[in-house]
Design an enzyme around this catalytic site. Structure first.
Site, short mmCIF file in Angstrom:
data_model
loop_
_atom_site.label_atom_id
_atom_site.label_comp_id
_atom_site.label_asym_id
_atom_site.label_seq_id
_atom_site.Cartn_x
_atom_site.Cartn_y
_atom_site.Cartn_z
CG ASP A 124 -1.95 1.10 1.15
OD1 ASP A 124 -2.90 0.95 0.37
OD2 ASP A 124 -1.80 2.11 1.86
CD GLU A 169 -4.54 3.91 -1.60
OE1 GLU A 169 -5.38 4.03 -2.51
OE2 GLU A 169 -4.78 4.20 -0.42
#
Length: 627
Positions: free
Chosen positions: A486, A530
């Site tokens: 992440d 993301e």
């Protein structure tokens, strides 16, 4: 036994009827094959539309979360409406399929919207989605009934999500809309004829879109229709024939139900148009067949005059062989016949076009000559099944012409009836070039399994591979590791630098992930937003840590500017790792492994970001001391 020539008319009539029956059966088989191809094409069209709808819906849901976060952060601020409007403008630029994006407060007033001229003073309390979220505690985005937008005047799909105030009370609704015409225009890209149609419905039967446009159908429920009551109960994809309740045309429809959103798509073509197109193509064959019949009749008459005492059985045998060869030579497919050893006895002239080899170079040679090992194995398996009792086999292999051109060939093998138990097995093969269909199918599969931005696998294909790799790891008793990656403080990056920079950042992170995950059995995917995921086959805790740390270090080395990501000042990633060891119990699921990796990622975030944390406690302590 020598028979009189009086029997010749009977033989001619029998031959004519046999040939007519053979021609009729062949044309019927061709028509059924054409219908089968149409059904497969329509099913693939429905799947492509469903996957596109899934992607559009997913894209339309994403801005809602950002908008709710902004509303929560700015609650009570005097410039709240302007800040929300600014965020809406940025989100609209990043989401080209959206029609509008709006925030409606708890009293039904439009606070901010992307529409250029919203109606002043209008209340939206009458909207079904507003009443739903006000009455229900459901927190996730909801795809609602198609409505005619008061903002754009078009028919749209509303995707709405509830807004909660800090005290937990109802704070309004955020809504993104998608034009119904978007899907009608998308459907026009598919070759389904002038009378083609499509229909998109929710899993509960509510109609979301229909092309050509039929406003009276939008929002109606067709759960009682045979598509839902019969065919979808049997499977999530398929084809069937029906009479359209809209225009009363007979249609062939291909359907597909998404496993992501439950969306059902029906793509249909006019059966009459398919028949007309097929008849145009078959006309040449019919002309050849008519000429062949005339030639056969003339030949029979000539034989009657010249060979008055020829045995009837010999005449029939010769006529049938001539009919077979003439029929084969008029076919666009390669028709061949070979014996029990795979030696070709006959090959039709179309081999020159399809195989790139003249028929006289193939007759007398083995069907396995010149094949790749993989293709030969496939053909030998089919031949073995014919030997032990099967009467019909079909397979697909790659063929390389002498010119170097690669084509995909579909071959149907049919075992000829045996005259007695001691007779050898003889087989007829019909081969056709399906390269165009194969390439189109592969392209659709590639599009359906790849994320457009990062070029990594998408979430749908990742989930399918995850389950397969879990089963393989248990079966082979080898470890399987999952990495959840992440980007740190990515929302702030988007807010400061804009979504274009954010997209470029994700592209570069994905490039790093690809460079670190190169083994054929591994997979890297964009899991959402993301967040990226990596599955490593035969990788234990240490191996997973090494790959994760390499990804983290190389992303940090990019030094992509991110002033809000303190204390680093550039883009970094956090990684959570989890490993399924060989000795793990057999009831551990893919979801359980994912939960462990996600929890490890959360701990990496809590521990200060820009680091790798393993779900295994012992390894977690070692990892902490190493960092």
């Amino acid at each position: 036994m020598i028979r009189s020539t009086k029997t010749t008319p009977v033989a001619v009539l029998f031959g004519f009827l046999a040939f007519s029956a053979l021609l009729g059966w062949t044309e019927y088989s061709n028509w059924r094959a054409e219908v089968g191809r149409a059904e497969m094409s329509l099913e693939q069209t429905a799947e492509a539309i469903a996957q596109h709808a899934d992607d559009v819906i997913e894209t339309s849901r994403l801005p809602l979360a950002s908008l709710i976060s902004e509303i929560t952060d700015e609650e009570g601020h005097p410039h709240m409406a302007q800040k929300i409007a600014s965020l809406i403008t940025r989100q609209m630029k990043a989401s080209p399929t959206l029609d509008t994006l709006s925030f409606i407060d708890a009293e039904g007033r439009m606070i901010a919207t992307s529409a250029p001229r919203p109606p002043a003073g209008a209340l939206y309390t009458d909207r079904e989605y507003f009443q739903f979220h006000k009455a229900k505690p459901f927190p996730l985005p909801v795809l609602g009934k198609p409505i005619k937008s008061r903002l754009s005047g078009d028919w749209v799909w509303p995707i709405s999500q509830k807004v909660l105030r800090e005290d937990g009370s109802f704070g309004g609704v955020v809504v993104s809309t998608i034009r119904v015409k978007h899907f009608i225009n998308f459907f026009r890209n598919f070759p389904v004829g002038n009378d083609g149609s499509f229909l998109i419905a929710r899993g509960d039967g509510m109609v979301l879109a229909r092309g050509p446009m039929a406003e009276s159908l939008l929002g109606t429920n067709i759960a009682a229709h045979e598509l839902f009551s019969r065919y979808l109960k049997a499977g999530t994809a398929g084809a069937y024939h029906y009479r359209s309740p809209v225009d009363r045309q007979l249609r062939i429809g291909g359907f597909y139900q998404s496993d992501r959103t439950g969306i059902v798509v029906l793509a249909a073509a006019s059966k009459r148009q398919i028949l007309v197109a097929w008849m145009e193509e078959a006309r040449i064959r019919w002309i050849y067949a008519s000429v062949l019949m005339a030639v056969s009749v003339l030949a029979a008459s000539h034989w009657r005059q010249q060979l008055k005492r020829r045995e009837e059985s010999e005449a029939q045998l010769a006529a049938r062989e001539a009919e077979f060869r003439l029929l084969a030579e008029s076919s666009s497919d390669v028709i061949s016949r070979f014996d029990e050893n795979g030696i070709r006895e006959y090959v039709s002239p179309s081999s020159a076009a399809i195989l790139g080899i003249e028929p006289d170079r193939l007759i007398g040679k083995s069907v396995y000559a010149g094949m790749t090992e993989e293709a030969e194995a496939t053909v030998r398996e089919a031949a073995a099944r014919l030997q032990i009792g099967s009467t019909h086999e079909k397979f697909l292999i790659k063929h390389v012409k002498p010119s170097g051109e690669e084509v995909w060939l579909e071959t149907a093998l049919s075992k000829l009836p045996e005259q007695n138990k001691a007779s050898a097995t003889r087989v007829v093969a019909i081969t056709r070039d399906v390269t165009t269909h194969k390439v189109m199918h592969d392209q659709l599969d590639q599009l359906a399994s790849t994320d457009d931005l990062t070029k990594l696998a998408n979430r749908r294909s990742f989930n399918v591979r995850f389950e397969e790799m879990m089963k393989r790891a248990r079966r082979s008793r080898t470890p399987l590791s999952l990495l959840m990656i992440d980007a740190d403080r990515f929302k702030l990056l988007n807010d400061i630098y804009g979504h274009a920079v954010g997209d470029e950042c994700l592209t570069q992170i994905a490039a790093v992930v690809r460079s670190c995950v190169k083994r054929p059995g591994d997979i890297a995917a964009r899991y959402g937003g993301e967040e990226m995921a990596v599955l490593l086959t035969d990788a234990d805790v240490g191996g997973a840590w090494t790959v994760a740390e390499r990804i983290r270090v190389q992303v940090s080395a990019l030094e992509l500017p991110h002033t809000a990501n303190l204390p680093f000042g550039h883009v970094t990633v956090s990684v959570g790792a989890a490993t399924l060891p060989p000795e793990a119990p057999g009831d551990i699921t893919a979801q359980a492994l994912f939960t462990q990796a996600d929890a490890a990622l959360y701990r990496a975030k809590e521990a200060g970001r820009n680091q790798v944390v393993s779900a295994n406690r012992t390894w977690y302590q070692i990892a902490k001391s190493a960092t």
